[in-house]
Design a protein around this motif. Structure first.
Motif, PDB file in Angstrom:
ATOM      1  N   UNK A   1       5.178   5.666  -7.690  1.00  0.00           N
ATOM      2  CA  UNK A   1       5.557   6.989  -7.184  1.00  0.00           C
ATOM      3  C   UNK A   1       4.638   7.342  -6.016  1.00  0.00           C
ATOM      4  N   UNK A   2       5.252   7.731  -4.896  1.00  0.00           N
ATOM      5  CA  UNK A   2       4.498   8.256  -3.741  1.00  0.00           C
ATOM      6  C   UNK A   2       4.906   9.700  -3.543  1.00  0.00           C
ATOM      7  N   UNK A   3       3.987  10.503  -3.030  1.00  0.00           N
ATOM      8  CA  UNK A   3       4.355  11.906  -2.863  1.00  0.00           C
ATOM      9  C   UNK A   3       4.082  12.370  -1.446  1.00  0.00           C
ATOM     10  N   UNK A   4       4.779  13.447  -1.097  1.00  0.00           N
ATOM     11  CA  UNK A   4       4.584  14.041   0.223  1.00  0.00           C
ATOM     12  C   UNK A   4       3.513  15.123   0.072  1.00  0.00           C
ATOM     13  N   UNK A   5       2.284  14.767   0.462  1.00  0.00           N
ATOM     14  CA  UNK A   5       1.193  15.769   0.513  1.00  0.00           C
ATOM     15  C   UNK A   5       0.805  15.837   1.986  1.00  0.00           C
ATOM     16  N   UNK A   6       1.693  16.489   2.780  1.00  0.00           N
ATOM     17  CA  UNK A   6       1.582  16.256   4.223  1.00  0.00           C
ATOM     18  C   UNK A   6       0.342  16.867   4.857  1.00  0.00           C
ATOM     19  N   UNK A   7      -0.262  17.888   4.206  1.00  0.00           N
ATOM     20  CA  UNK A   7      -1.473  18.451   4.826  1.00  0.00           C
ATOM     21  C   UNK A   7      -2.634  17.451   4.780  1.00  0.00           C
TER      22      UNK A   7
ATOM     23  N   UNK B   1       6.964  12.052   8.939  1.00  0.00           N
ATOM     24  CA  UNK B   1       6.933  10.686   9.482  1.00  0.00           C
ATOM     25  C   UNK B   1       5.561  10.063   9.265  1.00  0.00           C
ATOM     26  N   UNK B   2       4.498  10.833   9.499  1.00  0.00           N
ATOM     27  CA  UNK B   2       3.137  10.317   9.254  1.00  0.00           C
ATOM     28  C   UNK B   2       2.989   9.906   7.785  1.00  0.00           C
ATOM     29  N   UNK B   3       3.521  10.751   6.882  1.00  0.00           N
ATOM     30  CA  UNK B   3       3.435  10.435   5.447  1.00  0.00           C
ATOM     31  C   UNK B   3       4.187   9.140   5.147  1.00  0.00           C
ATOM     32  N   UNK B   4       5.375   8.982   5.721  1.00  0.00           N
ATOM     33  CA  UNK B   4       6.147   7.745   5.501  1.00  0.00           C
ATOM     34  C   UNK B   4       5.392   6.527   6.043  1.00  0.00           C
ATOM     35  N   UNK B   5       4.754   6.671   7.207  1.00  0.00           N
ATOM     36  CA  UNK B   5       4.011   5.526   7.764  1.00  0.00           C
ATOM     37  C   UNK B   5       2.932   5.074   6.789  1.00  0.00           C
ATOM     38  N   UNK B   6       2.242   6.060   6.215  1.00  0.00           N
ATOM     39  CA  UNK B   6       1.174   5.727   5.255  1.00  0.00           C
ATOM     40  C   UNK B   6       1.751   5.068   4.007  1.00  0.00           C
ATOM     41  N   UNK B   7       2.856   5.604   3.509  1.00  0.00           N
ATOM     42  CA  UNK B   7       3.483   5.045   2.295  1.00  0.00           C
ATOM     43  C   UNK B   7       3.925   3.603   2.555  1.00  0.00           C
ATOM     44  N   UNK B   8       4.563   3.386   3.699  1.00  0.00           N
ATOM     45  CA  UNK B   8       5.071   2.041   4.010  1.00  0.00           C
ATOM     46  C   UNK B   8       3.932   1.045   4.214  1.00  0.00           C
ATOM     47  N   UNK B   9       2.763   1.563   4.597  1.00  0.00           N
ATOM     48  CA  UNK B   9       1.591   0.692   4.772  1.00  0.00           C
ATOM     49  C   UNK B   9       0.832   0.515   3.453  1.00  0.00           C
ATOM     50  N   UNK B  10       1.385   1.058   2.349  1.00  0.00           N
ATOM     51  CA  UNK B  10       0.751   0.884   1.040  1.00  0.00           C
ATOM     52  C   UNK B  10      -0.375   1.880   0.778  1.00  0.00           C
TER      53      UNK B  10
ATOM     54  N   UNK C   1       0.185   5.295   0.253  1.00  0.00           N
ATOM     55  CA  UNK C   1       0.778   6.561  -0.185  1.00  0.00           C
ATOM     56  C   UNK C   1      -0.077   7.243  -1.243  1.00  0.00           C
ATOM     57  N   UNK C   2       0.027   8.568  -1.309  1.00  0.00           N
ATOM     58  CA  UNK C   2      -0.672   9.298  -2.376  1.00  0.00           C
ATOM     59  C   UNK C   2       0.160   9.180  -3.648  1.00  0.00           C
ATOM     60  N   UNK C   3      -0.508   8.784  -4.727  1.00  0.00           N
ATOM     61  CA  UNK C   3       0.212   8.511  -5.963  1.00  0.00           C
ATOM     62  C   UNK C   3       0.093   9.633  -6.981  1.00  0.00           C
ATOM     63  N   UNK C   4       0.471   9.310  -8.214  1.00  0.00           N
ATOM     64  CA  UNK C   4       0.548  10.324  -9.269  1.00  0.00           C
ATOM     65  C   UNK C   4      -0.790  11.041  -9.484  1.00  0.00           C
TER      66      UNK C   4
END
Ligand code: NAD
Length: 310
Positions: free
Chosen positions: A124-130, A267-276, A278-281
């Motif tokens: 699970x990845x989450x959108x914590x955009x701040x 988009x920044x959040x997605x870049x981080x998630x795709x690079x492994x 992402x912020x998790x649970x």
């Protein structure tokens, strides 16, 4: 190219996810929403399949998976109280999840998801955009360099007026959205924890449908907070200039300027998630504990109140 499915495609935030999937050069192959006002899909992924019924969406994703064409990610933009169920679906379908905030309404929902992560080997990845906002990461680094016993005085004021529709929608129903401190405040409570460390105290001074306020103490900050969706709380000088939103975060009396740089944080959040990265649970736990406590605590005036609490 990664393959995505999206849940909650007709809503306000879904186009940011479609934009982020496109900007990171990936593909949206299927979307679900019981509401069929989804013409926006054509601006991003005109070839995507669309479903208004969960069962047909499920059957479609299952067929793709069995044909060796399964989706890699399911992005979740549905109302808050449905997130945990939609994350379980994503993981059990063999995909990772990218879930909007708040991840869940209560901390114990995280425990069940942790078990399903283990069972399925998916994440699970989450959108914590701040957390990816440049002004916030800079401030965090500054605080990390300071002496360990330093405590700052912080005032957080966020007034983002909403029309009468808000209280009629799922966002106005506490059981569905968690209420204003959860739905709107969770961004800021996560940010405060991210910058100022572990939460030590959590008091509630005001808890209404449209306004909430309280006091939070972290390892490195004492925070008076005030949130509102009522236009009448916007300071009159700001309203006179035609603004319906007022946002201010002061640290020891100095304003933190972070109004710029908000637009492409998905988009920044997605870049981080795709690079492994992402912020998790677990990274969500403190913020979810914070909002869950605020929702269940008795509001009492007194102590270190935000100056807007009358
Ligand atoms: P919204 O009401 O505009 O959209 C929600 C969508 O979900 C609607 O189209 C609705 O039809 C759909 N939906 C309802 N039940 C569903 C179901 N069972 N299955 C699939 N879809 C279903 O709300 P929104 O403002 O787009 O918020 C969606 C999520 O995004 C919420 O969790 C919200 O907290 C979050 N959000 C995040 C940000 C941010 O800045 N990160 C901003 C706004 C909203």
């Amino acid at each position: 190219m990664k393959r995505f499915a999206l849940i909650g495609a007709a809503g306000y935030i879904a186009p940011r996810h479609m934009g982020a999937i496109r900007s990171t050069q990936n593909d949206l192959v299927a979307a679900l929403d019981p509401n069929d006002s989804v013409g926006i899909i054509d601006s991003h992924f005109p070839e995507a399949d669309f479903f208004t019924e969960f069962e047909r969406f499920d059957r479609h994703l299952d067929k793709l998976r069995r044909n060796g064409n399964g989706v890699d990610y399911v992005s979740i933009c549905s109302p808050n109280y449905l997130h945990d169920s939609h994350m379980r679906f994503a993981l059990r379908s063999g995909a990772d999840a990218i879930c909007e905030k708040p991840l869940v309404l209560n901390p114990w929902n995280i425990d069940g998801l942790t078990e399903i992560e283990k069972d399925t080997g998916r994440k699970v990845n989450t959108i914590l955009q701040l957390r990816v906002h440049p002004a916030i990461t800079e401030l965090r680094e500054r605080i990390l360099r300071e002496p360990k016993d330093k405590k700052h005085e912080v005032d957080l004021t966020y007034i983002t007026s909403r029309g009468h529709w808000y209280l009629q929608s799922w966002k106005g129903a506490e059981k569905k959205s968690g209420g204003i401190a959860t739905n709107i405040g969770v961004h800021f409570f996560d940010m405060l924890h991210f910058i100022f460390g572990e939460l030590q105290e959590n008091k509630v001074h005001l808890a209404e449908d449209t306004r909430a306020a309280g006091y939070l103490e972290y390892e490195h900050a004492r925070v008076r907070w005030f949130l509102s969706i009522d236009i009448n709380d916007v300071p009159s000088s700001v309203r006179a200039a035609g603004q319906r939103t007022f946002r201010s975060i002061t640290v020891d009396g100095h304003e933190i300027e972070f109004s710029g740089g908000f637009t492409d944080l998905h988009t920044r959040s997605y870049e981080e998630i795709l690079a492994g990265r992402g912020f998790g649970l677990e990274e969500n736990r403190v913020a979810i504990e914070t909002v869950s406590h605020i929702r269940n605590a008795e509001a009492r005036s007194g102590g270190e109140q935000h100056p807007f609490v009358s």
